[in-house]
Write an enzyme that holds these catalytic residues in place. Structure first.
Site, PDB file in Angstrom:
ATOM      1  N   GLU A  55      48.479  43.010  38.541  1.00 45.28           N
ATOM      2  CA  GLU A  55      47.353  42.762  37.638  1.00 45.28           C
ATOM      3  C   GLU A  55      46.977  44.020  36.856  1.00 45.28           C
ATOM      4  O   GLU A  55      45.812  44.385  36.735  1.00 45.28           O
ATOM      5  CB  GLU A  55      46.153  42.203  38.419  1.00 45.28           C
ATOM      6  CG  GLU A  55      46.497  40.889  39.107  1.00 45.28           C
ATOM      7  CD  GLU A  55      45.329  40.225  39.821  1.00 45.28           C
ATOM      8  OE1 GLU A  55      44.413  40.941  40.255  1.00 45.28           O
ATOM      9  OE2 GLU A  55      45.347  38.988  39.925  1.00 45.28           O
ATOM     10  N   ASP A  60      46.329  32.869  45.939  1.00 49.98           N
ATOM     11  CA  ASP A  60      45.205  33.801  45.914  1.00 49.98           C
ATOM     12  C   ASP A  60      43.989  33.235  46.646  1.00 49.98           C
ATOM     13  O   ASP A  60      43.059  32.759  45.996  1.00 49.98           O
ATOM     14  CB  ASP A  60      44.837  34.114  44.457  1.00 49.98           C
ATOM     15  CG  ASP A  60      43.917  35.316  44.350  1.00 49.98           C
ATOM     16  OD1 ASP A  60      43.777  36.043  45.344  1.00 49.98           O
ATOM     17  OD2 ASP A  60      43.353  35.523  43.268  1.00 49.98           O
ATOM     18  N   GLU A  65      35.105  34.285  46.938  1.00 55.64           N
ATOM     19  CA  GLU A  65      35.516  34.195  45.533  1.00 55.64           C
ATOM     20  C   GLU A  65      35.837  32.764  45.118  1.00 55.64           C
ATOM     21  O   GLU A  65      35.391  32.307  44.067  1.00 55.64           O
ATOM     22  CB  GLU A  65      36.736  35.099  45.297  1.00 55.64           C
ATOM     23  CG  GLU A  65      37.301  34.968  43.896  1.00 55.64           C
ATOM     24  CD  GLU A  65      38.480  35.890  43.618  1.00 55.64           C
ATOM     25  OE1 GLU A  65      38.859  36.673  44.504  1.00 55.64           O
ATOM     26  OE2 GLU A  65      39.012  35.818  42.496  1.00 55.64           O
TER      27      GLU A  65
END
Ligand code: GCV
Length: 685
Positions: free
Chosen positions: A284, A363, A391
């Protein structure tokens, strides 16, 4: 119930309120920390002193050359460092009306004390045979994605839902680290022994912790040390250029190697028991070895060799994938990426490298297959990475108790013909089919923390249970997550009206599955809103993006074909029997169906219902469940702290709103796509 005048509200004690210490603190206690007690031994003595002073008991602290004398004690705790006990473990027994804890070292003494605190009065009941306790994983870590500066998009704590950082304020490490001390105490009580204190996305200011900021890192380490917790830093692979002014970060360049060695020397000179580094490289946008034509073994070993003389460890993350994917390219599968990059490197990592692998190949989704990488590298130390911060599980606005998810992951028999679990691999323990003489490598268990400077630590007060369960499962992955929930309830609400425990148990116990039922169905993942940081529904939010996380819903069906026969071949990364189990529609479990297969909406699940009707029904049923929590919580008003009650009530209202939005958008989306009516006749828009 709360009587307060001015100033900030007191910080909630989480699972260590004074009242939880009453059973220990009201007794006659003898502690013999031994000659090597150090700061952790002092913590044990301080805890006992505080507890006995508060609850009317008496404490005798035995100096190393004293003998116990003939006074009777109800609880005796001591260290016997003769190698018979695990250095972090202890043995507890009850005989002749005395409870005894014999520990292998100071950390074991601390863990033994908290074991007795958790048991409460039960620790002082009938005589029983010795119970031997020792942690399964050698490293039980929490990673903080905290920034020093407030990032314009991510805020101060990336994916943080509980306010600002407890470590940093006003552009630097806080002068007042009392919140960190309270946090360290909480971690020590559940056996967490390692903490990385800054974001794996290392921005410019945080990068300097490694050099100019070392005195401050040393202050933080001083606060964690008395609770048995070692401090780690996340570092950037780009540090030699960024901080050292070098012309390259190439891992094979001698100047780069010398820079890392000198940097490590300075780190350990400042903090002799420093743990090591956590690294997110080529991931990323973070710099990494690929830019120099090197692989990740070259990259990890560069740092490993710098820290090896100091006994340091490098936690090297396997979260490497193409985040600039073209959604039109149906052959590239993000799920494959970590295995494709890392499995060929097995055997090339130095002994002090731990490969840190997220539990799923995508993820931290609410439901993912377990990452095949965890089983693919028998000659590499592997740590499994979990996410305590919510998240993808409701941003600590939704009740979502994650203990059952982590228990499933850690207990999943991924390797050696389904005989060796994820926890065994991460802990270096053999399974029944491990070949004799095999060299087993322990990595550890790690997770992203969920705390901030919020008065309840975690935004949603009930999210404290996730932090608690993480530590307890990292200590003993075979623990029953439902029993851990009860442990947390008993400690956090000691002496509360039984309705408090009953109600909270009833909400929280199945709340992960409830959350799953109103969000993305059957393991298809994502469908979260990219513009709200992965909060709330957006079925096509990632469908035409660069991130490689697609559901491929069309008018006929949904799901990702990851089979070897007709799809991306991802199922082929699993060991037997999972490669075959997931490859075949007939054996693939319902809950992962859409993770592995693209099926028509009318495909009949093992549960007997069709995929489309499952999507319709479960979303509606789950919202009914969440709605039922509101009045049940309301009935507890006055039975728990007012501020806590108000905070949970506010969050429950938001959960109902958000879950309703999920229900209506997902149901409507699939009705519009498929044209198949909902057999239940419930409204669709
Ligand atoms: C710290 C996900 C999160 C990022 C996080 C990343 C990681 O992509 O959305 O915020 O970055 O995982 O684990 O490195």
């Amino acid at each position: 119930m709360t009587d307060r005048t001015t100033g900030p509200p007191p910080v909630h004690p989480a699972w260590l309120p004074d009242a939880a210490f009453a059973p220990v603190g009201s007794r006659r206690v003898l502690v013999a920390p031994g000659p090597d007690a150090g700061p952790v031994g002092e913590t044990v003595v301080a805890e006992l002193r505080r507890a006995t002073a508060a609850h009317g008991g008496a404490l005798t602290v035995l100096a190393p050359d004293d003998t116990a004398g003939d006074r009777h004690h109800d609880l005796v705790l001591g260290v016997v460092a003769d190698g018979t006990q695990h250095p972090e473990g202890f043995t507890r027994r009850r005989s002749g009306g005395v409870t005894t804890v014999v520990a292998g070292g100071a950390a074991g003494l601390l863990y033994g004390l908290h074991d007795v605190v958790r048991l409460g009065e039960r620790a002082f009941g009938d005589d029983h045979a010795p119970v031997v306790e020792a942690p399964v994983a050698p490293v039980r870590m929490l990673d903080h994605w905290d920034n020093i500066d407030v990032h314009p998009v991510m805020g101060q704590v990336e994916r943080g839902y509980a306010g600002g950082s407890i470590f940093y304020a006003d552009g630097r490490v806080r002068d007042d680290l009392s919140r960190v001390a309270d946090y360290a105490r909480l971690l020590g009580s559940i056996g967490v022994n390692a903490v990385a204190i800054n974001n794996v996305n290392v921005h410019a200011t945080e990068a300097r912790l490694l050099t100019d900021g070392l005195a401050d890192v040393a202050r933080v380490a001083d606060v964690f040390r008395p609770h048995g917790v070692r401090t780690y830093l996340s570092v950037s692979f780009g540090s030699p250029m960024r901080l050292g002014g070098l012309a390259t970060n190439d891992p094979l360049d001698p100047d780069v190697q010398a820079w890392w060695a000198a940097t490590a020397d300075r780190v350990w000179a400042a903090i002799p028991d420093f743990g090591g580094f956590v690294v997110k490289a080529d991931s990323e946008g973070q710099p990494g070895p690929f830019a120099y034509g090197r692989d990740h073994a070259d990259g990890a070993n560069l740092l490993a060799r710098a820290v090896a003389p100091h006994g340091g460890t490098v936690f090297w993350r396997a979260f490497v994938y193409n985040h600039e994917q073209d959604w039109r390219d149906r052959r590239t599968d993000r799920a494959r990426a970590a295995y494709d990059h890392f499995a060929p490197l097995d055997g090339r990592f130095d002994d002090n490298v731990v490969l840190q692998v997220k539990y799923g190949p995508l993820d931290f989704q609410v439901r993912e297959a377990v990452s095949p990488v965890i089983a693919a590298m028998p000659r590499t130390r592997v740590a499994v990475e979990l996410q305590v911060t919510q998240e993808y599980t409701g941003h600590q606005k939704h009740v979502c108790y994650l203990g059952p998810l982590w228990s499933d992951v850690l207990g999943f028999p991924l390797a050696e013909d389904a005989t060796r679990t994820v926890a065994e691999i991460a802990s270096g323990l053999p399974g029944p089919r491990t070949p004799e003489g095999a060299e087993l490598q322990a990595g550890g268990i790690t997770a992203v923390s969920n705390v901030g400077d919020d008065e309840f630590w975690t935004g949603h007060p009930l999210a404290q249970a996730n932090l608690y369960a993480y530590g307890r499962l990292a200590w003993d992955p075979s623990a029953d997550p439902v029993a851990l929930l009860d442990e947390w309830l008993d400690l956090t609400f000691p002496g509360a009206d039984p309705r408090v425990r009953e109600t909270l148990h009833a909400f929280m116990d199945g709340s992960w599955l409830t959350y799953e039922k109103y969000t993305a169905p059957l393991g298809v993942c994502f469908m979260v809103d990219p513009l709200r940081g992965h909060y709330g529904p957006n079925v096509d939010g990632y469908e035409y993006s660069k991130w490689g996380t697609y559901h491929f819903a069309d008018r006929d069906g949904i799901g990702v074909d990851r089979t070897v026969a007709t799809g991306t071949g991802f199922t082929g990364q699993y060991q037997a029997p999972w490669d075959a189990v997931y490859e075949d529609l007939a054996t693939c479990p319902d809950e992962l169906l859409l993770f592995f297969h693209h099926v028509p909406y009318q495909h009949v699940l093992k549960s007997g219902t069709t995929v489309i009707q499952h999507i319709y029904d479960t979303r509606a049923d789950a919202v009914d469940v969440v709605e039922s929590w509101v009045s049940r919580w309301e009935a507890l008003r006055g039975l728990v702290d007012d501020r806590l009650h108000a905070r949970v009530a506010e969050r429950l209202a938001e959960q109902v709103r958000s879950a309703t939005e999920w229900r209506d958008q997902v149901r409507t989306y699939f009705f519009r796509k498929s044209g198949v009516p909902d057999a239940s006749g419930r409204p669709i828009y």
